[in-house]
Design an enzyme around this catalytic site. Structure first.
Site: not given
Ligand SMILES: O=P(O)(O)O[C@H]1O[C@H](CO)[C@@H](O)[C@H](O)[C@H]1O
Ligand SMILES: O=P(O)(O)O[C@H]1O[C@H](CO)[C@@H](O)[C@H](O)[C@H]1O
Lengths: 350, 350
Positions: B52, B55, B77-78, B115, B155, B162-163, B166, B168, B170, B184
């Site tokens: 992961c 981790c 973010n990489d 994790h 997400n 969500c890929s 773990h 997390h 963003q 809004e």
């Molecule tokens: O940044 P991640 O987690 O790889 O990507 C995920 O969140 C992003 C932000 O909502 C989206 O644009 C991506 O389509 C989604 O797969």
């Protein structure tokens, strides 16, 4: 510092049809993917499925029996989201809690009696029959006094919430004009007032000159990836002549429309050699009895696949909370689609 | 004819935060489902996964090594969609093709070194640490002159793109104010001008009186299914006191916020006895240096599941082309969530 380049640098694009902006992150296309994989549709379906509630001669959930149709077949949705006889009324609690009754009609259109086909696998003549049904339905529903907007659409593929692979689309027609067509009405009207031509007439002119985002053309229609496309391989199908709705298309234009849909959806299937999922639908004038000369009929295709038959774009956190976002550029997507053959991959695999 | 009833008859509801309408079809909840089934997340994850990239102690794609963190861990973010050093510029071809460079920052926040956890499985004290990180990040990013909006979100679950499981979230922070917070801002500003109170202050008052859509309350926060919720079990987490952003919350309010998140997400997991997927995020004032006294901080949860751990709501054809639509009513969803225990199902299965 490098100078600003749409193909490389993060930027926003304006959607003149809706007035919204889109975030484009071209440099992000190479991000590795470890998330969800979709199951590609490789199912071999029979021409007739005795358990399918859309096949000819079969019985539906409510007991109705489908006729032995051999072209298209249209019926009222057995589980329609909108009903014509719904009670009217409003609920208001101050300005913050507001609801009003809505009424309408839900219709289902079977594109073909063949359970195993999809639009790209049908002949142009058979797709033309679908175009004619859309026109007839728009005419009939749109002339009802209780219907002010007719939304014709198709959800294709399980990933787009389609619950039955039998080739079919839907119509939701209703009393009020829904959000997106309402926005497009405002934007097109404002443009027309200012320029005396429809927004899409002028837009087509630019795209035909630039060619960068054009996927295919025929005599009466152009298919392109719009400059503001949000979905990876989103396209717009536009008649060259500004008509407000599908009933105004001539015989020759209807043939061209069917040809454009066929050639586009074959390219879609060929892109990842899979039955390409999408939601697609027509946008046309509200049927509220006003002239709407600023309206220019068009069809949107919103397909989710991004990199392969199994890796899709997710419109999630940032997109749901802030703004739609895309990785590959519309120009790249158009190039990919343009370079594909127009013979369906299944036919070349024989 | 029956009189109009929100629980039974098709209707539209107004969303005062965005100005958009929603279609509600309560009678449609019993529609049979034969479409796509999601894979429920029943994976047993180890507390530490050597493969992961989130981790502690592991190496990420770009070669960086994560510290041996033991609370939260934040890094750039990489594969960020936004970069601070992007070239500036605009592209304009008439009024129809318009683009402008965008810049910003993408951050990743690990909620825990573990994790195998998710927010509902963490202690209130540990969630409070996440709240503090959100506040710190908002403070730091929001004071940069090149950042005018900070979008904090999570997400959760493969179905929400969500890929990595773990725990997390963003942050995407950027130069311009994205579409939804911009809407809004306009709506809240108009309300404040007219009433001298924030829109959500008055809305909370109605909901606390009616109680029908309230899911849970604590000293400083209320969780409810908003009258205009589009997703089946969508909720809004609102502080009782009108603050414009998370940095203005007192110590006690931050504890209440963590408590509300924990109790809500436990109920979510308990609803279908699965790790409940969602996209969630904070909406707060733009960081453009203006006062924004009309802004009232809140957190949206947009979860897709509809009927079970495997059957979701699809926002597809009609929803993408016309208008968001829901089947079960917000009142029914609130009742379901309200009736659930606040002990996580995994703990009662021991
Ligand atoms: O940044 P991640 O987690 O790889 O990507 C995920 O969140 C992003 C932000 O909502 C989206 O644009 C991506 O389509 C989604 O797969
Ligand atoms: O009517 P269907 O095909 O059962 O349902 C599908 O299309 C509808 C219209 O876009 C959506 O509301 C549903 O979420 C989707 O599953």
């Amino acid at each position: 510092m490098a100078s600003f380049d749409l193909a490389q640098h993060p930027h926003r694009r304006f959607n003149p049809l809706t007035g919204d902006w889109l975030l484009v992150s071209p440099h992000r296309a190479l991000r590795p993917w470890q998330g969800q994989q979709e199951a590609p549709d490789r199912s071999q379906r029979p021409a007739y499925d005795p358990t399918c509630y859309l096949c000819p001669g079969n019985t539906r959930a409510n007991g109705s029996v489908n006729p032995q149709y051999d072209g298209t077949f249209v019926f009222d949705n057995d589980f329609a989201a909108l009903t014509p006889d719904a009670p009217t009324g409003t609920v208001e609690l101050g300005s913050l809690l507001r609801a009003e009754a809505e009424s309408g009609v839900g219709r289902v259109i079977c594109f073909s009696p063949r359970h195993d086909l999809t639009l790209p696998e049908m002949s142009t003549a058979d797709i033309r029959r679908v175009v004619d049904v859309w026109a007839d339905e728009f005419q009939t529903l749109g002339s009802r006094p209780d219907i002010n907007y007719v939304q014709i659409f198709e959800n294709k593929g399980q990933v787009m919430g389609c619950s039955n692979p039998h080739p079919h689309g839907q119509i939701w027609a209703q009393r009020t004009v829904p959000g997106d067509p309402a926005k497009e009405t405002v934007q097109q009207e404002a443009y027309f007032q200012q320029h005396g031509r429809t927004l899409l007439t002028d837009y087509l002119e630019i795209e035909l000159r630039e060619q960068k985002r054009v996927v295919l053309e025929n005599e009466h229609f152009v298919v392109l990836v719009p400059f503001w496309a949000a979905w990876p391989f989103e396209t717009l199908v536009v008649p060259r002549r500004a008509v407000q709705d599908i009933t105004q298309l001539t015989e020759a234009e209807r043939d061209s429309f069917a040809d454009a849909i066929r050639r586009l959806t074959i390219r879609y299937d060929n892109l990842f050699q899979t039955s390409f999922p999408y939601s697609a639908g027509l946008h046309q004038r509200p049927t509220d009895g006003q002239g709407h000369e600023s309206w220019h009929l068009h069809m949107h295709f919103f397909p989710p696949l991004l990199r392969s038959a199994t890796v899709r774009k997710f419109m999630v956190g940032y997109e749901l909370l802030a703004n739609p976002q895309r990785d590959i550029t519309p120009e790249y997507a158009a190039e990919r689609l343009r370079d594909l053959p127009e013979v369906h991959y299944k036919q070349t695999m024989a």
